[in-house]
Design a protein around this motif. Structure first.
Motif, PDB file in Angstrom:
ATOM      1  N   GLY A  29       0.811  -1.213   0.000  1.00  0.00           N
ATOM      2  CA  GLY A  29       0.000   0.000   0.000  1.00  0.00           C
ATOM      3  C   GLY A  29       0.844   1.262   0.000  1.00  0.00           C
ATOM      4  O   GLY A  29       0.555   2.216  -0.736  1.00  0.00           O
ATOM      5  N   ILE A  30       1.893   1.283   0.825  1.00  0.00           N
ATOM      6  CA  ILE A  30       2.783   2.439   0.859  1.00  0.00           C
ATOM      7  C   ILE A  30       3.444   2.643  -0.502  1.00  0.00           C
ATOM      8  O   ILE A  30       3.509   3.765  -1.027  1.00  0.00           O
ATOM      9  CB  ILE A  30       3.860   2.261   1.951  1.00  0.00           C
ATOM     10  CG1 ILE A  30       3.233   2.352   3.334  1.00  0.00           C
ATOM     11  CG2 ILE A  30       4.955   3.316   1.804  1.00  0.00           C
ATOM     12  CD1 ILE A  30       4.188   1.993   4.464  1.00  0.00           C
ATOM     13  N   ARG A  31       3.929   1.559  -1.078  1.00  0.00           N
ATOM     14  CA  ARG A  31       4.644   1.648  -2.357  1.00  0.00           C
ATOM     15  C   ARG A  31       3.780   2.278  -3.437  1.00  0.00           C
ATOM     16  O   ARG A  31       4.205   3.189  -4.152  1.00  0.00           O
ATOM     17  CB  ARG A  31       5.082   0.246  -2.788  1.00  0.00           C
ATOM     18  CG  ARG A  31       5.684   0.176  -4.170  1.00  0.00           C
ATOM     19  CD  ARG A  31       6.335  -1.170  -4.407  1.00  0.00           C
ATOM     20  NE  ARG A  31       5.401  -2.283  -4.351  1.00  0.00           N
ATOM     21  CZ  ARG A  31       4.672  -2.704  -5.391  1.00  0.00           C
ATOM     22  NH1 ARG A  31       4.764  -2.089  -6.544  1.00  0.00           N
ATOM     23  NH2 ARG A  31       3.865  -3.746  -5.260  1.00  0.00           N
ATOM     24  N   VAL A  32       2.535   1.828  -3.547  1.00  0.00           N
ATOM     25  CA  VAL A  32       1.653   2.322  -4.605  1.00  0.00           C
ATOM     26  C   VAL A  32       1.141   3.728  -4.297  1.00  0.00           C
ATOM     27  O   VAL A  32       1.169   4.616  -5.147  1.00  0.00           O
ATOM     28  CB  VAL A  32       0.484   1.347  -4.820  1.00  0.00           C
ATOM     29  CG1 VAL A  32      -0.517   1.918  -5.828  1.00  0.00           C
ATOM     30  CG2 VAL A  32       1.001  -0.001  -5.300  1.00  0.00           C
ATOM     31  N   SER A  33       0.666   3.953  -3.065  1.00  0.00           N
ATOM     32  CA  SER A  33       0.054   5.247  -2.740  1.00  0.00           C
ATOM     33  C   SER A  33       1.062   6.391  -2.775  1.00  0.00           C
ATOM     34  O   SER A  33       0.781   7.467  -3.316  1.00  0.00           O
ATOM     35  CB  SER A  33      -0.620   5.181  -1.365  1.00  0.00           C
ATOM     36  OG  SER A  33       0.323   4.877  -0.350  1.00  0.00           O
ATOM     37  N   VAL A  34       2.252   6.180  -2.205  1.00  0.00           N
ATOM     38  CA  VAL A  34       3.265   7.233  -2.206  1.00  0.00           C
ATOM     39  C   VAL A  34       3.754   7.502  -3.628  1.00  0.00           C
ATOM     40  O   VAL A  34       3.960   8.651  -4.024  1.00  0.00           O
ATOM     41  CB  VAL A  34       4.444   6.857  -1.288  1.00  0.00           C
ATOM     42  CG1 VAL A  34       5.592   7.847  -1.445  1.00  0.00           C
ATOM     43  CG2 VAL A  34       3.979   6.822   0.170  1.00  0.00           C
ATOM     44  N   SER A  35       3.923   6.453  -4.416  1.00  0.00           N
ATOM     45  CA  SER A  35       4.360   6.622  -5.801  1.00  0.00           C
ATOM     46  C   SER A  35       3.348   7.423  -6.601  1.00  0.00           C
ATOM     47  O   SER A  35       3.703   8.331  -7.357  1.00  0.00           O
ATOM     48  CB  SER A  35       4.575   5.259  -6.457  1.00  0.00           C
ATOM     49  OG  SER A  35       5.596   4.539  -5.819  1.00  0.00           O
ATOM     50  N   ARG A  36       2.081   7.107  -6.434  1.00  0.00           N
ATOM     51  CA  ARG A  36       1.032   7.821  -7.173  1.00  0.00           C
ATOM     52  C   ARG A  36       0.982   9.288  -6.785  1.00  0.00           C
ATOM     53  O   ARG A  36       0.830  10.161  -7.646  1.00  0.00           O
ATOM     54  CB  ARG A  36      -0.329   7.161  -6.916  1.00  0.00           C
ATOM     55  CG  ARG A  36      -0.465   5.783  -7.546  1.00  0.00           C
ATOM     56  CD  ARG A  36      -1.808   5.153  -7.241  1.00  0.00           C
ATOM     57  NE  ARG A  36      -2.908   5.913  -7.817  1.00  0.00           N
ATOM     58  CZ  ARG A  36      -4.184   5.519  -7.768  1.00  0.00           C
ATOM     59  NH1 ARG A  36      -4.499   4.375  -7.143  1.00  0.00           N
ATOM     60  NH2 ARG A  36      -5.131   6.239  -8.302  1.00  0.00           N
ATOM     61  N   CYS A  37       1.123   9.570  -5.509  1.00  0.00           N
ATOM     62  CA  CYS A  37       1.089  10.966  -5.059  1.00  0.00           C
ATOM     63  C   CYS A  37       2.286  11.741  -5.605  1.00  0.00           C
ATOM     64  O   CYS A  37       2.145  12.864  -6.100  1.00  0.00           O
ATOM     65  CB  CYS A  37       1.061  11.015  -3.529  1.00  0.00           C
ATOM     66  SG  CYS A  37       0.956  12.688  -2.853  1.00  0.00           S
ATOM     67  N   ASN A  38       3.475  11.142  -5.539  1.00  0.00           N
ATOM     68  CA  ASN A  38       4.670  11.840  -5.998  1.00  0.00           C
ATOM     69  C   ASN A  38       4.743  11.962  -7.518  1.00  0.00           C
ATOM     70  O   ASN A  38       5.529  12.756  -8.030  1.00  0.00           O
ATOM     71  CB  ASN A  38       5.916  11.125  -5.477  1.00  0.00           C
ATOM     72  CG  ASN A  38       6.238  11.493  -4.050  1.00  0.00           C
ATOM     73  OD1 ASN A  38       6.757  12.555  -3.747  1.00  0.00           O
ATOM     74  ND2 ASN A  38       5.879  10.607  -3.132  1.00  0.00           N
ATOM     75  N   ALA A  39       3.943  11.191  -8.225  1.00  0.00           N
ATOM     76  CA  ALA A  39       3.937  11.275  -9.681  1.00  0.00           C
ATOM     77  C   ALA A  39       3.160  12.488 -10.178  1.00  0.00           C
ATOM     78  O   ALA A  39       3.278  12.867 -11.344  1.00  0.00           O
ATOM     79  CB  ALA A  39       3.340  10.004 -10.275  1.00  0.00           C
ATOM     80  N   LYS A  40       2.365  13.086  -9.303  1.00  0.00           N
ATOM     81  CA  LYS A  40       1.541  14.225  -9.699  1.00  0.00           C
ATOM     82  C   LYS A  40       2.271  15.550  -9.467  1.00  0.00           C
ATOM     83  O   LYS A  40       3.194  15.631  -8.659  1.00  0.00           O
ATOM     84  CB  LYS A  40       0.224  14.205  -8.916  1.00  0.00           C
ATOM     85  CG  LYS A  40      -0.602  12.946  -9.167  1.00  0.00           C
ATOM     86  CD  LYS A  40      -1.836  12.910  -8.279  1.00  0.00           C
ATOM     87  CE  LYS A  40      -2.624  11.615  -8.494  1.00  0.00           C
ATOM     88  NZ  LYS A  40      -3.803  11.531  -7.593  1.00  0.00           N
ATOM     89  N   VAL A  41       1.835  16.562 -10.183  1.00  0.00           N
ATOM     90  CA  VAL A  41       2.428  17.893 -10.044  1.00  0.00           C
ATOM     91  C   VAL A  41       2.069  18.456  -8.678  1.00  0.00           C
ATOM     92  O   VAL A  41       0.909  18.378  -8.237  1.00  0.00           O
ATOM     93  CB  VAL A  41       1.930  18.839 -11.158  1.00  0.00           C
ATOM     94  CG1 VAL A  41       2.510  20.237 -10.975  1.00  0.00           C
ATOM     95  CG2 VAL A  41       2.303  18.279 -12.527  1.00  0.00           C
ATOM     96  N   ASP A  42       3.049  19.000  -7.993  1.00  0.00           N
ATOM     97  CA  ASP A  42       2.841  19.523  -6.640  1.00  0.00           C
ATOM     98  C   ASP A  42       1.908  20.729  -6.656  1.00  0.00           C
ATOM     99  O   ASP A  42       1.777  21.433  -7.667  1.00  0.00           O
ATOM    100  CB  ASP A  42       4.195  19.909  -6.035  1.00  0.00           C
ATOM    101  CG  ASP A  42       4.120  20.068  -4.528  1.00  0.00           C
ATOM    102  OD1 ASP A  42       3.071  19.731  -3.938  1.00  0.00           O
ATOM    103  OD2 ASP A  42       5.109  20.541  -3.930  1.00  0.00           O
ATOM    104  N   HIS A  43       1.268  20.969  -5.523  1.00  0.00           N
ATOM    105  CA  HIS A  43       0.406  22.148  -5.391  1.00  0.00           C
ATOM    106  C   HIS A  43       0.412  22.609  -3.937  1.00  0.00           C
ATOM    107  O   HIS A  43       0.813  21.876  -3.031  1.00  0.00           O
ATOM    108  CB  HIS A  43      -1.030  21.822  -5.848  1.00  0.00           C
ATOM    109  CG  HIS A  43      -1.739  20.840  -4.967  1.00  0.00           C
ATOM    110  ND1 HIS A  43      -1.893  19.504  -5.309  1.00  0.00           N
ATOM    111  CD2 HIS A  43      -2.340  20.971  -3.743  1.00  0.00           C
ATOM    112  CE1 HIS A  43      -2.566  18.875  -4.364  1.00  0.00           C
ATOM    113  NE2 HIS A  43      -2.848  19.754  -3.392  1.00  0.00           N
ATOM    114  N   GLU A  44      -0.009  23.837  -3.718  1.00  0.00           N
ATOM    115  CA  GLU A  44      -0.130  24.373  -2.370  1.00  0.00           C
ATOM    116  C   GLU A  44      -1.238  23.637  -1.623  1.00  0.00           C
ATOM    117  O   GLU A  44      -2.283  23.304  -2.206  1.00  0.00           O
ATOM    118  CB  GLU A  44      -0.453  25.869  -2.415  1.00  0.00           C
ATOM    119  CG  GLU A  44       0.673  26.741  -2.938  1.00  0.00           C
ATOM    120  CD  GLU A  44       1.873  26.766  -1.993  1.00  0.00           C
ATOM    121  OE1 GLU A  44       1.647  26.693  -0.757  1.00  0.00           O
ATOM    122  OE2 GLU A  44       3.011  26.833  -2.481  1.00  0.00           O
ATOM    123  N   LEU A  45      -1.009  23.375  -0.354  1.00  0.00           N
ATOM    124  CA  LEU A  45      -1.988  22.626   0.432  1.00  0.00           C
ATOM    125  C   LEU A  45      -3.257  23.442   0.650  1.00  0.00           C
ATOM    126  O   LEU A  45      -3.219  24.662   0.831  1.00  0.00           O
ATOM    127  CB  LEU A  45      -1.389  22.238   1.780  1.00  0.00           C
ATOM    128  CG  LEU A  45      -0.221  21.249   1.748  1.00  0.00           C
ATOM    129  CD1 LEU A  45       0.251  20.947   3.164  1.00  0.00           C
ATOM    130  CD2 LEU A  45      -0.603  19.949   1.039  1.00  0.00           C
TER     131      LEU A  45
END
Length: 434
Positions: free
Chosen positions: A39-55
């Motif tokens: 779960g960590i491997r897939v979820s963190v990878s998917r999040c980091n693959a996206k363009v960053d944005h302000e919270l």
């Protein structure tokens, strides 16, 4: 024959673990470890693959669900088990990992390149299980649902505190997740920093709260170097943090800010964990952590980093890379060989290195704690018990921690200063000890 011996030796090394029990096929917690890491491997990878944005406010309450099965699909890879995974506030934790100077590829390689190998032989006092990453840098800790709710409640305050105080002593949280097993059981867990190093022995370890009731560890054997000692042991052993003017001020100033946050959030029962390594004593032979390896193909660090940031974030396979260094060199309290080195009156380094931080920061002062305060207060002095209101707990904790520091003022007066520091640190608790 030499090649055969080399392979046998490599196999033997692969069976060893640095701490706790190896988690492999047939182990009762093998499936749980697999769920967490996949779960960590897939979820963190998917999040980091996206363009960053302000919270935004929505990021702090976000919950992303993933369903794993043996067949998989174009977004989620196949899994050897069926389970459901929930990722809480992924964008917030992505930003937190950046604030803590963690490279996303290194984070994933450490946790999931060969998966987890070891766990503590028994759960902690809270009933939580601890798992260690392959290079001993990270801890996966199972938590109660109440702790999960508390972290989500305070997450925004915690994030902005870290943003404004990058050298905070409070535990570093890197992710909050949940796995749901096929038969319905839910496991909440967090990923956090491991304060202790893989490359040095700890000659003494303490857990300090500033209270005295139940705060002494009495070892069954003469050697207690492998045990976590407590407040009364600290006082009886006449221990102190030897810090010169610069480091003493930095430590006290940061601790004061951290305690102020915990008081404001109504949190208590935390402690200062201190591991002491003395260079004069040295190290015994240390073994690296080894992992059980999923049946996947190899990938080097460059390819992994590309996968993490590509549009195919699930392409995170096995790599064979151990961390070259330990610690976070850009963070003040982890800059000296992964820790915080003792200094003299001239701010010159001494032989001891302290690995320290404020831990167990998810316990609010609730109705049940008020009942505990009342009950224990009937037979013990209020100042000796741990369960007291958050503001009172924070003040007592900070007062005691200021006194554990031996402010170096010169070699000639070293003995006298040591006794003075020891007497000062005894004041809040000494009468109870006697």
């Amino acid at each position: 024959m030499r090649e055969k011996k080399r392979r046998l030796k490599a196999l033997e090394e692969d069976e060893r673990v640095l701490v706790g029990n190896k988690v492999s096929e047939g182990h009762v917690n093998y499936a749980a470890a697999y769920y967490m890491l996949t779960g960590i491997r897939v979820s963190v990878s998917r999040c980091n693959a996206k363009v960053d944005h302000e919270l935004t406010d929505e990021d702090f309450s976000a919950r992303h669900k993933l369903a794993f099965d043996i067949s998989g699909n174009e977004l989620i890879p196949s899994s050897k088990y069926d389970f459901k995974f929930k990722d809480y506030s992924p964008w917030v934790f992505r930003h937190l990992r950046e604030l803590f100077k963690l490279d996303p590829a290194d984070y994933l390689m450490s946790l999931t390149s060969k998966y987890i190998v070891s766990e503590l032989s028994s759960p902690g006092k809270s009933g939580s299980f601890f798992y260690f990453s392959r290079d001993y840098r990270f801890i996966i800790k199972t938590i109660h649902h109440s702790e999960h709710k508390m972290l989500r409640k305070i997450l925004k305050d915690y994030y902005y505190h870290v943003k404004n105080n990058p050298d905070t002593l409070i535990s570093q949280f890197y992710g909050l997740h949940r796995v749901k097993l096929p038969f319905g059981k839910k496991i909440h867990f967090i990923v956090m920093n491991n304060l202790f190093p893989p490359h040095h022995d700890l000659h003494r370890t303490y857990d300090l709260k500033g209270s005295s009731l139940g705060r002494e560890f009495v070892p069954k054997h003469s050697s207690s170097s492998s045990h976590v000692l407590k407040d009364i042991n600290w006082l009886k052993n006449n221990e102190s943090l030897k810090l010169g003017p610069v480091k003493a001020k930095k430590f006290i100033d940061q601790l004061e800010k951290d305690v102020a946050l915990l008081k404001r959030l109504n949190i208590m029962d935390y402690s200062l964990l201190i591991g002491i390594h003395d260079k004069k004593v040295g190290d015994s032979k240390r073994q690296s952590l080894y992992m059980f390896e999923p049946d996947t193909s190899g990938m080097n660090a460059s390819a992994l980093r590309k996968a993490v940031n590509s549009t195919s974030p699930t392409e995170v396979n096995t790599v064979d890379l151990l961390a070259d260094t330990f610690g976070q060199r850009d963070l003040y309290f982890y800059n000296d060989d992964g820790g915080f080195q003792a200094t003299d009156a001239n701010n010159e380094p001494l032989t001891e290195i302290y690995y320290l931080g404020v831990i167990d920061c998810l316990t609010p002062y609730t109705f049940y704690k008020r009942v505990e305060t009342f009950w224990k207060g009937l037979s013990h002095t209020r100042s000796t018990i741990s369960a007291i209101p958050a503001v009172e707990y924070g003040d007592r904790f900070f007062h005691f921690m200021k006194r554990v520091i031996k402010k170096e003022s010169g070699q000639d007066n070293d003995h006298n200063n040591h006794n003075t520091a020891g007497d000062a640190s005894r004041e809040p608790l000494m009468s109870n000890i006697e």
